[in-house]
Scaffold this motif. Structure first.
Motif, PDB file in Angstrom:
ATOM      1  N   UNK A 196     -17.032 -23.126  14.730  1.00  0.00           N
ATOM      2  CA  UNK A 196     -17.230 -24.389  15.437  1.00  0.00           C
ATOM      3  C   UNK A 196     -18.528 -24.356  16.242  1.00  0.00           C
ATOM      4  N   UNK A 197     -19.291 -25.452  16.173  1.00  0.00           N
ATOM      5  CA  UNK A 197     -20.621 -25.490  16.784  1.00  0.00           C
ATOM      6  C   UNK A 197     -20.593 -25.135  18.263  1.00  0.00           C
ATOM      7  N   UNK A 198     -19.503 -25.470  18.931  1.00  0.00           N
ATOM      8  CA  UNK A 198     -19.420 -25.222  20.362  1.00  0.00           C
ATOM      9  C   UNK A 198     -19.364 -23.733  20.681  1.00  0.00           C
ATOM     10  N   UNK A 240     -24.372 -19.559  11.315  1.00  0.00           N
ATOM     11  CA  UNK A 240     -25.118 -20.788  11.066  1.00  0.00           C
ATOM     12  C   UNK A 240     -24.228 -21.990  11.358  1.00  0.00           C
ATOM     13  N   UNK A 241     -24.870 -23.132  11.609  1.00  0.00           N
ATOM     14  CA  UNK A 241     -24.106 -24.357  11.870  1.00  0.00           C
ATOM     15  C   UNK A 241     -23.978 -25.166  10.586  1.00  0.00           C
ATOM     16  N   UNK A 242     -23.096 -24.714   9.714  1.00  0.00           N
ATOM     17  CA  UNK A 242     -22.794 -25.430   8.482  1.00  0.00           C
ATOM     18  C   UNK A 242     -21.314 -25.784   8.488  1.00  0.00           C
ATOM     19  N   UNK A 243     -20.887 -26.599   7.535  1.00  0.00           N
ATOM     20  CA  UNK A 243     -19.476 -26.964   7.464  1.00  0.00           C
ATOM     21  C   UNK A 243     -18.623 -25.778   7.038  1.00  0.00           C
ATOM     22  N   UNK A 255     -22.027 -26.253  27.738  1.00  0.00           N
ATOM     23  CA  UNK A 255     -21.688 -24.904  27.283  1.00  0.00           C
ATOM     24  C   UNK A 255     -20.959 -24.153  28.395  1.00  0.00           C
ATOM     25  N   UNK A 256     -21.403 -24.310  29.619  1.00  0.00           N
ATOM     26  CA  UNK A 256     -20.742 -23.670  30.755  1.00  0.00           C
ATOM     27  C   UNK A 256     -19.311 -24.174  30.913  1.00  0.00           C
ATOM     28  N   UNK A 261      -9.425 -29.606  24.614  1.00  0.00           N
ATOM     29  CA  UNK A 261     -10.844 -29.348  24.404  1.00  0.00           C
ATOM     30  C   UNK A 261     -11.651 -29.723  25.608  1.00  0.00           C
ATOM     31  N   UNK A 262     -12.754 -29.022  25.881  1.00  0.00           N
ATOM     32  CA  UNK A 262     -13.588 -29.311  27.028  1.00  0.00           C
ATOM     33  C   UNK A 262     -14.435 -30.544  26.807  1.00  0.00           C
ATOM     34  N   UNK A 263     -15.060 -30.988  27.878  1.00  0.00           N
ATOM     35  CA  UNK A 263     -15.900 -32.170  27.787  1.00  0.00           C
ATOM     36  C   UNK A 263     -17.033 -31.995  26.815  1.00  0.00           C
ATOM     37  N   UNK A 264     -17.391 -30.743  26.523  1.00  0.00           N
ATOM     38  CA  UNK A 264     -18.506 -30.515  25.614  1.00  0.00           C
ATOM     39  C   UNK A 264     -18.176 -30.872  24.183  1.00  0.00           C
TER      40      UNK A 264
END
Length: 350
Positions: free
Chosen positions: A134-136, A151-154, A271-272, A324-327
Motif C-alpha cells: 500500500x502506497x501509504x 515500487x508503487x504499482x498495483x 505520513x506522521x 484508516x488514518x487521515x492520510x
C-alpha cells in the motif's frame, strides 16, 4: 499465484490471515477465482485459509473469518499469500518467521497483500526482489528494508513471488492469474461479472494524488515522497528537475493552487499521522522520520494540519482500531492553506 504452474486443476492457494488483515483485499483476491470456477463449471482454483492457531481471525473492519488450518497442520500449497494491513509488526515473532522460511525452503512461492510484504521482508525472504505494498506504507518500508525494491504499482508477479497493494488491486492480480492460466477470454468474462475496469495492468500507479498531467510535477511529487525523512529544499528539488525554484513555484501554484512547500509539508504530516496510529515509535522518532528537528516544531505543525497534537491523537480510544488514518485522503485546499509558511522548515535556497 506463482508465475508458472504445471499441476492439474484445481490450483491450490493458501491465504495466511494475520490479525487486522484487510478484508477488502482478501475478498478481492478470492472472488475472481470463485467466479472463474462458476463460469467454467470446473474447480480451477481452491484455497486454504490459515491462521496462527486455526481459530477465526478478526479483520481490520471488526469481522471475523474462520480459518481452515493453523500453522501446524496447514497443507503445503504451491503459493501462499500473507494477508495483513494495520500493524503487521504485531504478528511477527520467531514462530511465524520460522514457519514462513520453512514454506519457502519447501518450494512454496510466497506473496504479500497490502502490508504482507512487511512480514516477509522481516523474515529475510524478499531481499533483491521487486514488490509492492500500500502506497501509504511505502516510505517507511523503503527506509526499513533498503535491500528490497519496493515500487508503487498495483501488483507484482515474478518467479520469486507476488504482491499487491491491497484494496481492489487484488482483483487485478487474480485476473492476471486467471489470464495466465486459462486465457484472455475467461479473464474478460470474470472481469465483466465484476464490473471491473479491464485496463489496469501491474505497472499502473496505485493512486493519482493531486497529480497533474505535467510530468515535471509528477516527478516533483515523487521526489517529495522519496524524501520525507530528510526533506529537500525547494531549490534542491528544482535543481533535480533542472528548473529554477521560481518556475517550480509557479508550476505548483498554477496547476495545484498552492505552493510546493505546502504540498510537501502536508505529505510529511500525513505520513506522521499514519505512523502515530499504526506503530509504537515515540513521538520524537516519528518527528525525525518525517523530517522535523524537534518534537516541539513537529507538534505545532501537526496540530495545524490535523487539529490535535500527536499525543492527543494517540490517547484517542479509537486510534488503535480506526479503519484508516487521515492520510488515506488528500488534504483539502483549506487544510493546505492553514499551514503557515513559517512552519514549513523548507528553504528556497537555489
Amino acid at each position: 499465484m506463482r508465475l508458472t504452474y504445471s499441476a492439474q486443476s484445481p490450483e491450490s492457494i493458501g491465504f495466511l490471515l494475520l490479525p487486522r488483515f484487510a478484508m477488502v483485499a482478501f475478498f478481492s483476491a478470492i472472488e475472481p477465482l470463485r467466479i472463474a470456477n462458476r463460469l467454467t463449471g470446473e474447480s480451477l482454483f481452491e484455497w486454504d485459509l490459515v491462521s496462527r492457531d486455526g481459530r477465526p481471525v478478526t479483520a481490520s473492519n471488526g469481522m471475523a473469518i474462520d480459518a481452515d488450518h493453523g500453522l501446524e497442520d496447514a497443507p503445503l500449497t504451491p503459493s501462499l499469500a500473507v494477508c495483513a494491513s494495520f500493524a503487521p509488526d504485531d504478528a511477527i515473532d520467531e514462530t511465524l518467521i520460522r514457519w514462513l522460511r520453512e514454506r519457502a525452503a519447501q518450494g512454496c512461492v510466497l506473496g504479500g497483500m497490502d502490508t504482507g510484504c512487511v512480514v516477509l521482508a522481516a523474515a529475510g525472504l524478499l531481499d533483491d526482489q521487486t514488490v509492492t505494498l500500500h502506497w501509504e506504507s511505502l516510505p517507511e518500508f523503503r527506509a526499513r528494508f533498503p535491500q528490497v525494491d519496493a515500487v508503487e504499482s498495483l501488483y507484482e508477479v515474478t518467479a520469486e513471488g507476488f504482491s499487491c497493494a491491497g484494496g481492489s488491486s487484488a482483483i487485478d492480480m487474480s485476473l492476471d492469474l486467471i489470464r495466465r492460466r486459462h486465457g484472455d477470454d475467461l479473464a474478460e468474462r470474470v472481469c465483466a461479472q465484476l464490473l471491473h475496469d479491464q485496463g489496469r495492468r501491474p505497472a499502473s500507479r496505485q493512486r493519482d494524488p493531486l497529480m497533474p498531467e505535467d510530468p515535471l510535477l509528477v516527478r516533483a511529487i515523487a521526489l517529495m515522497e522519496a524524501n520525507l525523512d530528510t526533506p529537500l529544499g525547494i531549490g534542491e528539488l528544482a535543481a533535480e528537475l533542472d528548473l529554477s525554484w521560481r518556475r517550480l513555484e509557479r508550476l505548483f501554484v498554477r496547476q495545484l493552487g498552492t505552493s510546493p512547500q505546502r504540498i510537501y509539508m502536508a505529505r510529511r504530516l500525513d505520513h506522521a499521522h499514519r505512523l502515530l496510529r499504526e506503530t509504537r515509535h515515540s513521538v520524537m522518532e516519528i518527528a525525525l522520520a518525517c523530517g522535523f528537528g524537534s518534537a516541539s516544531s513537529f507538534t505545532r505543525a501537526f496540530r495545524r494540519q490535523h487539529g490535535l497534537t500527536p499525543s492527543e491523537l494517540r490517547r484517542r480510544p479509537s486510534a488503535a482500531a480506526a479503519a484508516g488514518p487521515l492520510s488515506h485522503r488528500e488534504p483539502s485546499s483549506l487544510e493546505l492553506s492553514s499551514l503557515e509558511p513559517s512552519s514549513l522548515e523548507l528553504s528556497n535556497r537555489a
